[in-house]
Design a protein around this motif. Sequence first.
Motif, PDB file in Angstrom:
ATOM      1  N   TYR A  91      39.405  28.099  -5.688  1.00  0.00           N
ATOM      2  CA  TYR A  91      38.497  27.833  -6.804  1.00  0.00           C
ATOM      3  C   TYR A  91      37.165  28.564  -6.611  1.00  0.00           C
ATOM      4  CZ  TYR A  91      41.378  24.036  -8.756  1.00  0.00           C
ATOM      5  OH  TYR A  91      42.380  23.305  -9.329  1.00  0.00           O
ATOM      6  N   ASN A  92      36.681  28.568  -5.364  1.00  0.00           N
ATOM      7  CA  ASN A  92      35.383  29.165  -5.064  1.00  0.00           C
ATOM      8  C   ASN A  92      35.405  30.686  -5.190  1.00  0.00           C
ATOM      9  OD1 ASN A  92      32.824  27.928  -4.332  1.00  0.00           O
ATOM     10  ND2 ASN A  92      32.869  29.266  -2.551  1.00  0.00           N
ATOM     11  N   SER A  93      36.599  31.260  -5.108  1.00  0.00           N
ATOM     12  CA  SER A  93      36.695  32.719  -5.234  1.00  0.00           C
ATOM     13  C   SER A  93      36.351  33.186  -6.644  1.00  0.00           C
ATOM     14  CB  SER A  93      38.103  33.191  -4.855  1.00  0.00           C
ATOM     15  OG  SER A  93      39.062  32.827  -5.837  1.00  0.00           O
ATOM     16  N   ILE A  94      36.439  32.291  -7.626  1.00  0.00           N
ATOM     17  CA  ILE A  94      36.147  32.677  -9.013  1.00  0.00           C
ATOM     18  C   ILE A  94      34.669  33.055  -9.183  1.00  0.00           C
ATOM     19  CG2 ILE A  94      36.146  31.913 -11.423  1.00  0.00           C
ATOM     20  CD1 ILE A  94      38.545  30.076 -10.634  1.00  0.00           C
ATOM     21  N   PRO A  95      33.705  32.179  -8.834  1.00  0.00           N
ATOM     22  CA  PRO A  95      32.306  32.620  -8.923  1.00  0.00           C
ATOM     23  C   PRO A  95      31.977  33.731  -7.926  1.00  0.00           C
ATOM     24  CG  PRO A  95      32.450  30.419  -7.943  1.00  0.00           C
ATOM     25  CD  PRO A  95      33.803  30.740  -8.488  1.00  0.00           C
ATOM     26  N   THR A  96      32.697  33.792  -6.801  1.00  0.00           N
ATOM     27  CA  THR A  96      32.467  34.884  -5.853  1.00  0.00           C
ATOM     28  C   THR A  96      32.801  36.226  -6.487  1.00  0.00           C
ATOM     29  OG1 THR A  96      32.946  33.470  -3.942  1.00  0.00           O
ATOM     30  CG2 THR A  96      33.100  35.840  -3.600  1.00  0.00           C
ATOM     31  N   VAL A  97      33.909  36.282  -7.208  1.00  0.00           N
ATOM     32  CA  VAL A  97      34.309  37.516  -7.884  1.00  0.00           C
ATOM     33  C   VAL A  97      33.273  37.915  -8.929  1.00  0.00           C
ATOM     34  CG1 VAL A  97      35.973  38.509  -9.505  1.00  0.00           C
ATOM     35  CG2 VAL A  97      36.775  37.276  -7.484  1.00  0.00           C
ATOM     36  N   GLU A  98      32.833  36.960  -9.730  1.00  0.00           N
ATOM     37  CA  GLU A  98      31.848  37.275 -10.768  1.00  0.00           C
ATOM     38  C   GLU A  98      30.548  37.778 -10.149  1.00  0.00           C
ATOM     39  OE1 GLU A  98      31.302  34.277 -13.722  1.00  0.00           O
ATOM     40  OE2 GLU A  98      33.455  34.029 -14.102  1.00  0.00           O
ATOM     41  N   GLY A  99      30.137  37.148  -9.042  1.00  0.00           N
ATOM     42  CA  GLY A  99      28.921  37.578  -8.362  1.00  0.00           C
ATOM     43  C   GLY A  99      29.063  38.967  -7.761  1.00  0.00           C
ATOM     44  N   THR A 100      30.248  39.255  -7.226  1.00  0.00           N
ATOM     45  CA  THR A 100      30.506  40.578  -6.654  1.00  0.00           C
ATOM     46  C   THR A 100      30.416  41.653  -7.725  1.00  0.00           C
ATOM     47  OG1 THR A 100      31.961  39.611  -4.973  1.00  0.00           O
ATOM     48  CG2 THR A 100      32.157  41.970  -5.365  1.00  0.00           C
ATOM     49  N   MET A 128      41.896  38.861  -2.268  1.00  0.00           N
ATOM     50  CA  MET A 128      42.916  39.009  -3.300  1.00  0.00           C
ATOM     51  C   MET A 128      42.312  38.892  -4.696  1.00  0.00           C
ATOM     52  SD  MET A 128      46.471  36.855  -3.838  1.00  0.00           S
ATOM     53  CE  MET A 128      47.129  37.390  -2.250  1.00  0.00           C
ATOM     54  N   SER A 129      41.431  37.897  -4.882  1.00  0.00           N
ATOM     55  CA  SER A 129      40.817  37.702  -6.203  1.00  0.00           C
ATOM     56  C   SER A 129      39.906  38.870  -6.575  1.00  0.00           C
ATOM     57  CB  SER A 129      40.025  36.386  -6.223  1.00  0.00           C
ATOM     58  OG  SER A 129      40.873  35.280  -6.021  1.00  0.00           O
ATOM     59  N   VAL A 130      39.118  39.351  -5.612  1.00  0.00           N
ATOM     60  CA  VAL A 130      38.203  40.466  -5.861  1.00  0.00           C
ATOM     61  C   VAL A 130      38.983  41.731  -6.205  1.00  0.00           C
ATOM     62  CG1 VAL A 130      36.529  42.022  -4.776  1.00  0.00           C
ATOM     63  CG2 VAL A 130      36.305  39.560  -4.470  1.00  0.00           C
ATOM     64  N   ALA A 131      40.005  42.023  -5.420  1.00  0.00           N
ATOM     65  CA  ALA A 131      40.794  43.237  -5.649  1.00  0.00           C
ATOM     66  C   ALA A 131      41.452  43.216  -7.026  1.00  0.00           C
ATOM     67  CB  ALA A 131      41.841  43.380  -4.546  1.00  0.00           C
ATOM     68  N   ARG A 132      42.016  42.078  -7.391  1.00  0.00           N
ATOM     69  CA  ARG A 132      42.694  41.963  -8.686  1.00  0.00           C
ATOM     70  C   ARG A 132      41.706  42.164  -9.841  1.00  0.00           C
ATOM     71  NH1 ARG A 132      44.389  37.063  -8.199  1.00  0.00           N
ATOM     72  NH2 ARG A 132      46.489  37.504  -7.421  1.00  0.00           N
ATOM     73  N   ALA A 133      40.519  41.546  -9.738  1.00  0.00           N
ATOM     74  CA  ALA A 133      39.537  41.633 -10.823  1.00  0.00           C
ATOM     75  C   ALA A 133      38.997  43.052 -10.980  1.00  0.00           C
ATOM     76  CB  ALA A 133      38.387  40.652 -10.568  1.00  0.00           C
ATOM     77  N   LEU A 134      38.700  43.714  -9.871  1.00  0.00           N
ATOM     78  CA  LEU A 134      38.168  45.080  -9.943  1.00  0.00           C
ATOM     79  C   LEU A 134      39.210  46.044 -10.492  1.00  0.00           C
ATOM     80  CD1 LEU A 134      36.203  45.140  -6.570  1.00  0.00           C
ATOM     81  CD2 LEU A 134      35.222  45.103  -8.870  1.00  0.00           C
ATOM     82  N   SER A 135      40.461  45.827 -10.133  1.00  0.00           N
ATOM     83  CA  SER A 135      41.534  46.661 -10.677  1.00  0.00           C
ATOM     84  C   SER A 135      41.663  46.454 -12.181  1.00  0.00           C
ATOM     85  CB  SER A 135      42.853  46.327  -9.980  1.00  0.00           C
ATOM     86  OG  SER A 135      43.925  47.066 -10.539  1.00  0.00           O
ATOM     87  N   ALA A 136      41.528  45.208 -12.623  1.00  0.00           N
ATOM     88  CA  ALA A 136      41.629  44.900 -14.050  1.00  0.00           C
ATOM     89  C   ALA A 136      40.508  45.565 -14.847  1.00  0.00           C
ATOM     90  CB  ALA A 136      41.596  43.384 -14.264  1.00  0.00           C
ATOM     91  N   LEU A 137      39.377  45.850 -14.170  1.00  0.00           N
ATOM     92  CA  LEU A 137      38.262  46.520 -14.836  1.00  0.00           C
ATOM     93  C   LEU A 137      38.400  48.044 -14.797  1.00  0.00           C
ATOM     94  CD1 LEU A 137      35.257  44.326 -13.602  1.00  0.00           C
ATOM     95  CD2 LEU A 137      36.168  44.481 -15.931  1.00  0.00           C
ATOM     96  N   GLY A 138      39.508  48.522 -14.239  1.00  0.00           N
ATOM     97  CA  GLY A 138      39.770  49.960 -14.278  1.00  0.00           C
ATOM     98  C   GLY A 138      39.420  50.721 -13.021  1.00  0.00           C
ATOM     99  N   ALA A 139      39.055  50.017 -11.958  1.00  0.00           N
ATOM    100  CA  ALA A 139      38.755  50.698 -10.700  1.00  0.00           C
ATOM    101  C   ALA A 139      40.037  51.112 -10.002  1.00  0.00           C
ATOM    102  CB  ALA A 139      37.938  49.783  -9.794  1.00  0.00           C
ATOM    103  N   LYS A 140      39.945  52.170  -9.188  1.00  0.00           N
ATOM    104  CA  LYS A 140      41.051  52.576  -8.315  1.00  0.00           C
ATOM    105  C   LYS A 140      40.853  51.826  -6.999  1.00  0.00           C
ATOM    106  CE  LYS A 140      39.712  56.737  -9.267  1.00  0.00           C
ATOM    107  NZ  LYS A 140      39.483  58.202  -9.292  1.00  0.00           N
TER     108      LYS A 140
END
Length: 300
Positions: free
Chosen positions: A131-140, A167-179
């Motif tokens: 659950y905590n990874s969600i705000p962590t991803v947004e903050g990153t 895992m959460s960070v990698a998935r979110a950044l990929s979804a935004l179009g990053a390699k």
Amino acid sequence: MLTGLNVAVFGGDARQLEVIRKLTELDAKLYLIGFDQLDHGFTGANKVKIDEVQFQELDAIILPIPGTDLNGMIYTVFSNEEIKLTEDLLKNTPSHCVVYSGISNSYLDNMVQSSNRKLVQLFERDDVAIYNSIPTVEGTIMMVIQHTDITIHGSTIAVLGLGRVGMSVARALSALGAKVKVGARDLAHLARITEMGLTPFSLENIQDEVKDIDVCINTIPHMIITEKVLSNMPAHTLIVDLASKPGGTDFRFAEKRGIKALLAPSLPGIVAPKTAGQIIANVLTQLLSELLIEGKGSSS
């Protein structure tokens, strides 16, 4: 309901306010230590000095997410008072008293062990961490946008570690179009990275893998971005280190090389303290309910 439960809440940041709000709604009796500058009042919660607490009546002690420092001192944004939790104080609590903290260290581990008390590290729980990874991803994402002059879309990003946050960070950044390339040691993690449609690499090859990156996100809580690794990074690379202090980056050498490296171990408490606090409060409610039924009941 938590009627009849006596709880001491020590210091911390805005996340603790959500914990206090939730526990008072459930009728727990709270002693607030390190909140003398807090304007908000909570029915059923008493702001006290640490020497005013009746430790012999406590069923639970809730520490801030970082717990204590290596000298037992507790950080709080709501007081200038120096607050220290000692072994003598803990030994004054009933035998069923449980200490709850986000993380621990050698001081806290030794103190609870010597006092024969139970310590629960909330961030060791999968539910809290996920659950905590969600705000962590947004903050990153916020930090990457603020500290680079390129878009995330099309950039090359290395994520170090495929734990719950990685895992959460990698998935979110990929979804935004990053390699996105992800470094790990475990063969199962490397397989999972491939399954996610990302590029895996072994951390043994990290020096070669950072030669072309724009951003590096570290989630590994030990020295991984060393002087040798930094020497192979482009000078424009941004490092966001999400690992607990002191992080996994040689910050001194990064500065020497002109590479911007940011230590950000408590992003949820910075970017979304209300949500992060609610996550912790919900889990604590469950744990304290179990303590009320089982722990306290069996000791009486």
